[in-house]
Design a protein around this motif. Structure first.
Motif, mmCIF file in Angstrom:
data_model
loop_
_atom_site.group_PDB
_atom_site.id
_atom_site.type_symbol
_atom_site.label_atom_id
_atom_site.label_comp_id
_atom_site.label_asym_id
_atom_site.label_seq_id
_atom_site.Cartn_x
_atom_site.Cartn_y
_atom_site.Cartn_z
ATOM 1 N N LEU A 1 -4.841 -2.900 -1.121
ATOM 2 C CA LEU A 1 -4.450 -1.929 -0.221
ATOM 3 C C LEU A 1 -5.775 -0.929 0.191
ATOM 4 N N CYS B 1 -6.669 -0.032 -4.999
ATOM 5 C CA CYS B 1 -6.935 0.350 -3.662
ATOM 6 C C CYS B 1 -8.189 0.660 -3.590
ATOM 7 N N ASP C 1 -8.431 3.060 -8.112
ATOM 8 C CA ASP C 1 -8.529 3.324 -6.981
ATOM 9 C C ASP C 1 -9.933 3.534 -6.661
#
Length: 321
Positions: A194, A129, A82
């Motif tokens: 994402l 993401c 992330d």
């Protein structure tokens, strides 16, 4: 289900400070292996703006290459990243030229940052993401405040203004324009990874507060909800009610949580109570193993050791649901 840790590096340090040294890189390798051992499948890495930008329009090629190396390490370890960007955690490290930029120019520099990051990461299987920025706000600073960052904790500044002069504009319009600018910069190079924004749940402070970045106007540009929750002792029900505000029909990840102001048992109650809402959980790893914490490693020694052992076992149970 995303399950893992926020990771800054060793306690009270930033991994990017010395990730270009052999010792610094070995620390990252060791910590990634330990986080995987503790059951993580996701690590939230906080990209510092000054690490990657030499000027408003000039990314640092050597640091982007190191980011690619980090993605490779994550993949080899069995982790996804992330990647949270635009961080200015240390006041003394924020470039003077960056603080002086007007809002439109600052957004342009931020878009250039994300363009370079996305071009580097596009297509890499370890990229989970992009989180556009940690805990954004829109407000004017006080007379003694830094113009762009706040939320100081342990010498780090975790909150950042995307506009410090709203000047009567609708905050939803500002938030949407900023999100659209950065999403467009990313999608120029990466059509698939994402995109989200990790936010403070203001509904924990004001029960009637409505989401800004997860209002319909802004959230339509994002792929999933990321929200940060630290339940208070005796107030787990309040945290559950605030979490419900962010259940807007998109996947929801509690991107930060920890028994900072409650017991592990109460955090466990919060997680179980959110089982029908939350699609992922990310806590904190401070660069020390449970055994090292039991031997006195900061912060909080044995208390963190107990938590890390709980988190591993909880992850195993959650993954079986």
């Amino acid at each position: 289900m995303p399950w893992g840790f926020n990771y800054l590096g060793r306690f009270e340090r930033l991994a990017e400070d010395d990730w270009d040294t052999p010792a610094g890189w070995r620390n990252i390798e060791t910590d990634f292996a330990e986080m995987r051992k503790l059951g993580a499948n996701v690590v939230r890495w906080h990209l510092q703006f000054e690490t990657f930008m030499a000027a408003a329009d000039k990314p640092r090629a050597d640091q982007l290459a190191r980011l690619k190396k980090l993605l490779d390490l994550a993949g080899e370890t069995g982790l996804y990243l992330d990647l949270t960007g635009l961080n200015c955690f240390r006041l003394k490290r924020i470039p003077e030229w960056y603080d002086k930029l007007a809002e439109a120019d600052r957004w342009a520099a931020q878009a250039r940052f994300w363009s370079a990051i996305a071009e580097t990461c596009a297509g890499h299987p370890a990229a989970f993401c992009y989180d556009l920025v940690n805990e954004p706000v829109i407000n004017e600073p006080g007379p003694k405040d830094h113009p762009w960052v706040g939320g100081e904790l342990g010498g780090f500044h975790f909150v950042q203004r995307i506009s410090n002069k709203p000047a009567g504009r609708d905050t939803k319009d500002i938030a949407e324009a900023w999100v659209k600018t950065l999403v467009a910069a990313i999608r120029t190079h990466d059509k698939d990874t994402l995109i989200t924004v990790g936010v403070i749940p203001w509904a924990m402070v004001w029960p009637n507060a409505k989401p800004l970045f997860y209002s319909p106007q802004v959230a339509r540009h994002l792929d999933f909800v990321s929200v940060h929750f630290y339940p208070s002792a005796g107030k787990v029900d309040k945290a559950q009610a605030a979490l419900a505000v962010y259940d807007i029909g998109k996947p929801l990840v509690v991107e930060e949580t920890f028994p900072l102001s409650c017991s592990v048992a109460e955090l466990d109650q919060f997680i179980d109570g959110a089982a029908d809402r939350a699609d992922g959980w990310i806590s904190h790893y401070f660069g020390a193993t449970p055994a090292e914490h039991r031997a006195g490693a900061k912060p909080n020694g044995p208390l963190v050791a107990d938590f890390l052992e709980y988190w591993k076992k909880k992850g195993e149970k959650v993954s079986d649901r």
